[in-house]
Scaffold this motif. Structure first.
Motif, mmCIF file in Angstrom:
data_model
loop_
_atom_site.group_PDB
_atom_site.id
_atom_site.type_symbol
_atom_site.label_atom_id
_atom_site.label_comp_id
_atom_site.label_asym_id
_atom_site.label_seq_id
_atom_site.Cartn_x
_atom_site.Cartn_y
_atom_site.Cartn_z
ATOM 1 N N GLU A 155 1.793 -18.821 -8.795
ATOM 2 C CA GLU A 155 0.969 -19.742 -9.572
ATOM 3 C C GLU A 155 -0.495 -19.549 -9.184
ATOM 4 N N LEU A 156 -1.310 -19.115 -10.141
ATOM 5 C CA LEU A 156 -2.733 -18.956 -9.890
ATOM 6 C C LEU A 156 -3.445 -20.294 -10.065
ATOM 7 N N GLN A 157 -4.552 -20.447 -9.373
ATOM 8 C CA GLN A 157 -5.241 -21.735 -9.337
ATOM 9 C C GLN A 157 -5.823 -22.130 -10.692
ATOM 10 N N ARG A 158 -6.214 -21.137 -11.479
ATOM 11 C CA ARG A 158 -6.720 -21.373 -12.831
ATOM 12 C C ARG A 158 -6.458 -20.121 -13.646
ATOM 13 N N ASN A 159 -6.935 -20.114 -14.890
ATOM 14 C CA ASN A 159 -6.777 -18.933 -15.744
ATOM 15 C C ASN A 159 -7.820 -17.882 -15.384
ATOM 16 N N PHE A 160 -7.354 -16.779 -14.773
ATOM 17 C CA PHE A 160 -8.250 -15.695 -14.378
ATOM 18 C C PHE A 160 -8.234 -14.542 -15.365
ATOM 19 N N GLY A 161 -7.324 -14.533 -16.337
ATOM 20 C CA GLY A 161 -7.218 -13.430 -17.282
ATOM 21 C C GLY A 161 -6.080 -12.491 -16.918
ATOM 22 N N GLN A 162 -5.657 -11.703 -17.917
ATOM 23 C CA GLN A 162 -4.471 -10.864 -17.741
ATOM 24 C C GLN A 162 -4.653 -9.809 -16.662
ATOM 25 N N THR A 163 -5.856 -9.259 -16.557
ATOM 26 C CA THR A 163 -6.076 -8.211 -15.553
ATOM 27 C C THR A 163 -5.895 -8.750 -14.139
ATOM 28 N N ALA A 164 -6.524 -9.897 -13.849
ATOM 29 C CA ALA A 164 -6.400 -10.491 -12.512
ATOM 30 C C ALA A 164 -4.962 -10.917 -12.239
ATOM 31 N N ALA A 165 -4.274 -11.458 -13.264
ATOM 32 C CA ALA A 165 -2.881 -11.862 -13.090
ATOM 33 C C ALA A 165 -2.007 -10.650 -12.780
ATOM 34 N N MET A 166 -2.255 -9.550 -13.469
ATOM 35 C CA MET A 166 -1.493 -8.337 -13.212
ATOM 36 C C MET A 166 -1.762 -7.806 -11.805
ATOM 37 N N GLN A 167 -3.018 -7.898 -11.369
ATOM 38 C CA GLN A 167 -3.350 -7.468 -10.010
ATOM 39 C C GLN A 167 -2.636 -8.329 -8.982
ATOM 40 N N ALA A 168 -2.563 -9.641 -9.234
ATOM 41 C CA ALA A 168 -1.856 -10.534 -8.315
ATOM 42 C C ALA A 168 -0.381 -10.159 -8.218
ATOM 43 N N GLY A 169 0.234 -9.819 -9.359
ATOM 44 C CA GLY A 169 1.631 -9.412 -9.346
ATOM 45 C C GLY A 169 1.850 -8.104 -8.624
ATOM 46 N N ILE A 170 0.959 -7.154 -8.830
ATOM 47 C CA ILE A 170 1.076 -5.854 -8.157
ATOM 48 C C ILE A 170 0.911 -6.018 -6.648
ATOM 49 N N ASP A 171 -0.033 -6.865 -6.247
ATOM 50 C CA ASP A 171 -0.229 -7.109 -4.811
ATOM 51 C C ASP A 171 0.989 -7.780 -4.182
ATOM 52 N N THR A 172 1.682 -8.624 -4.957
ATOM 53 C CA THR A 172 2.851 -9.346 -4.446
ATOM 54 C C THR A 172 4.098 -8.480 -4.436
ATOM 55 N N ALA A 173 4.171 -7.506 -5.328
ATOM 56 C CA ALA A 173 5.376 -6.692 -5.498
ATOM 57 C C ALA A 173 5.720 -5.920 -4.229
ATOM 58 N N GLN A 174 7.025 -5.790 -3.970
ATOM 59 C CA GLN A 174 7.505 -5.082 -2.783
ATOM 60 C C GLN A 174 8.401 -3.895 -3.133
ATOM 61 N N GLY A 175 8.655 -3.665 -4.401
ATOM 62 C CA GLY A 175 9.543 -2.572 -4.797
ATOM 63 C C GLY A 175 8.884 -1.209 -4.686
ATOM 64 N N ARG A 176 9.714 -0.179 -4.617
ATOM 65 C CA ARG A 176 9.197 1.196 -4.607
ATOM 66 C C ARG A 176 8.570 1.546 -5.945
ATOM 67 N N LEU A 177 9.140 0.989 -7.015
ATOM 68 C CA LEU A 177 8.595 1.138 -8.361
ATOM 69 C C LEU A 177 8.139 -0.224 -8.855
ATOM 70 N N ILE A 178 7.140 -0.230 -9.711
ATOM 71 C CA ILE A 178 6.643 -1.461 -10.306
ATOM 72 C C ILE A 178 6.625 -1.290 -11.820
ATOM 73 N N ALA A 179 7.230 -2.248 -12.515
ATOM 74 C CA ALA A 179 7.176 -2.273 -13.977
ATOM 75 C C ALA A 179 6.347 -3.472 -14.402
ATOM 76 N N THR A 180 5.535 -3.302 -15.435
ATOM 77 C CA THR A 180 4.776 -4.418 -15.987
ATOM 78 C C THR A 180 5.126 -4.571 -17.462
ATOM 79 N N MET A 181 5.094 -5.808 -17.935
ATOM 80 C CA MET A 181 5.348 -6.073 -19.351
ATOM 81 C C MET A 181 4.727 -7.409 -19.718
ATOM 82 N N ASP A 182 4.558 -7.646 -21.022
ATOM 83 C CA ASP A 182 4.027 -8.914 -21.499
ATOM 84 C C ASP A 182 5.101 -9.988 -21.460
ATOM 85 N N GLY A 183 4.660 -11.243 -21.465
ATOM 86 C CA GLY A 183 5.601 -12.361 -21.418
ATOM 87 C C GLY A 183 5.843 -13.017 -22.753
ATOM 88 N N ASP A 184 5.468 -12.348 -23.857
ATOM 89 C CA ASP A 184 5.587 -12.957 -25.181
ATOM 90 C C ASP A 184 6.794 -12.468 -25.973
#
Length: 337
Positions: free
Chosen positions: A83-112
């Motif tokens: 949960e981010l503190q406010r709306n930072f935009g898709q790029t920052a949200a994606m960066q937060a997810g990548i920083d949190t990820a622990q897998g050898r591979l990382i997949a990204t996709m939209d939530g819509d």
């Protein structure tokens, strides 16, 4: 009872065995987030390795977070919600997810629900088969409006390919598979998520970036967060990408080249006026060319000094740049249930 060292070792073993982290930024997707998790679970049921979902709630103001937390603790589902503190935009949200990820591979996709998670296992296989570091989805049969979405996207993809040298059919598709060791070397800023292949090309050869046709669905719930105004932002971002790709480590060359060019032109003009004044004896005090030559000379000096300052700032950036472009309020996992 396990000792601290044994607990750390156990945690490290779990992290090492995690194969895939699926990163999904969401913003005001209260109707989509539940079906999204269900679709991911259905699509990954036959996937043989350990995987996790990381949902990044980018400051949603509806029930997105509440609906997502209902899936915490579900048997067989490794889910974490950032949960981010406010709306930072898709790029920052994606960066937060990548920083949190622990897998050898990382997949990204939209939530819509427009990306289909059923494509992920085949994309992973294709990435490994072709020994790529990044595999980008290509929405061949895109379910979007022609005038406001498809035509601007086609133009943008062409321009991005020509300028960056990474020729792909669909830069805007969020469905991508990365090797974590590569994408974690790239820092995303601004609204640069659509240029990720170009940033990755600054870390690895473009031959290790590929694309694959994927399924695309029409939006079922909510409204698109993008409009025609995005086209103008893409053009501005593209200029920034071009500058950073070519001159990030040597900005003085960019400003210095412009300064030297203007300085050379100013010198020719002033030499001509010098000859006209002192050899031919003509009056040059009221001639516009004199003003043009002086302005060009001053602009040349200013650009060269700007280049020197840019070089100093660039060295400071490379030495001290470690701050994130987002703020995490809380991270939820199965233990919160």
């Amino acid at each position: 009872m396990q000792t601290t060292s044994e607990s750390l070792q156990s945690a490290n073993d779990l992290t090492q065995s995690l194969e895939l982290s699926l990163v999904v930024p969401v913003f005001n997707e209260e109707e989509s987030v539940g079906p999204l998790v269900e679709r991911i679970c259905d699509a990954m049921v036959a996937y043989p390795d350990r995987w996790e979902i990381i949902l990044i709630d980018d400051g949603s103001t509806d029930a997105t977070l509440v609906n997502a937390r209902k899936y915490l603790g579900r048997e067989g589902l490794a889910l974490r919600i950032v949960e981010l503190q406010r709306n930072f935009g898709q790029t920052a949200a994606m960066q937060a997810g990548i920083d949190t990820a622990q897998g050898r591979l990382i997949a990204t996709m939209d939530g819509d629900l427009q990306n289909d998670p059923k494509d992920i296992p085949s994309m992973i296989s294709e990435l490994e088969r072709r020994e790529l570091d990044l595999l980008v989805g290509w929405r061949k049969n895109r379910k979007d409006g022609l005038l406001l979405r498809k035509i601007p996207s086609w133009c943008a993809n062409y321009l991005i390919g020509r300028i960056t040298g990474v020729k792909l059919h669909d830069y805007g598709c969020s469905l991508k598979i990365y090797r974590a060791s590569i994408i974690k070397q790239v820092k995303l800023m601004g609204e640069m998520h659509r240029f990720i292949p170009a940033w990755v090309a600054g870390v690895v050869p473009s031959s290790r970036i590929g694309e694959m046709g994927v399924t695309h669905h029409a939006r079922q719930h909510g409204q698109s967060k993008y409009g025609i105004s995005r086209t103008f932002r893409v053009i501005l971002d593209l200029l920034s990408v071009m500058f950073f790709m070519r001159y990030k480590a040597r900005p003085g060359h960019f400003f210095g080249s412009l300064g030297l060019g203007l300085g050379a032109l100013a010198t020719l003009i002033l030499l001509y006026l010098f000859f006209d004044k002192f050899i031919l004896g003509n009056d040059i005090g009221t001639r516009p060319m004199l003003m043009v030559g002086v302005v060009l000379l001053l602009s040349s000096v200013q650009l060269i000094t700007t280049g020197i300052l840019a070089e100093m700032i660039a060295r400071t950036y490379y030495r001290d740049d470690a701050s994130p472009n987002y703020i995490v309020r809380q991270i939820f996992d199965g233990s919160d249930v």
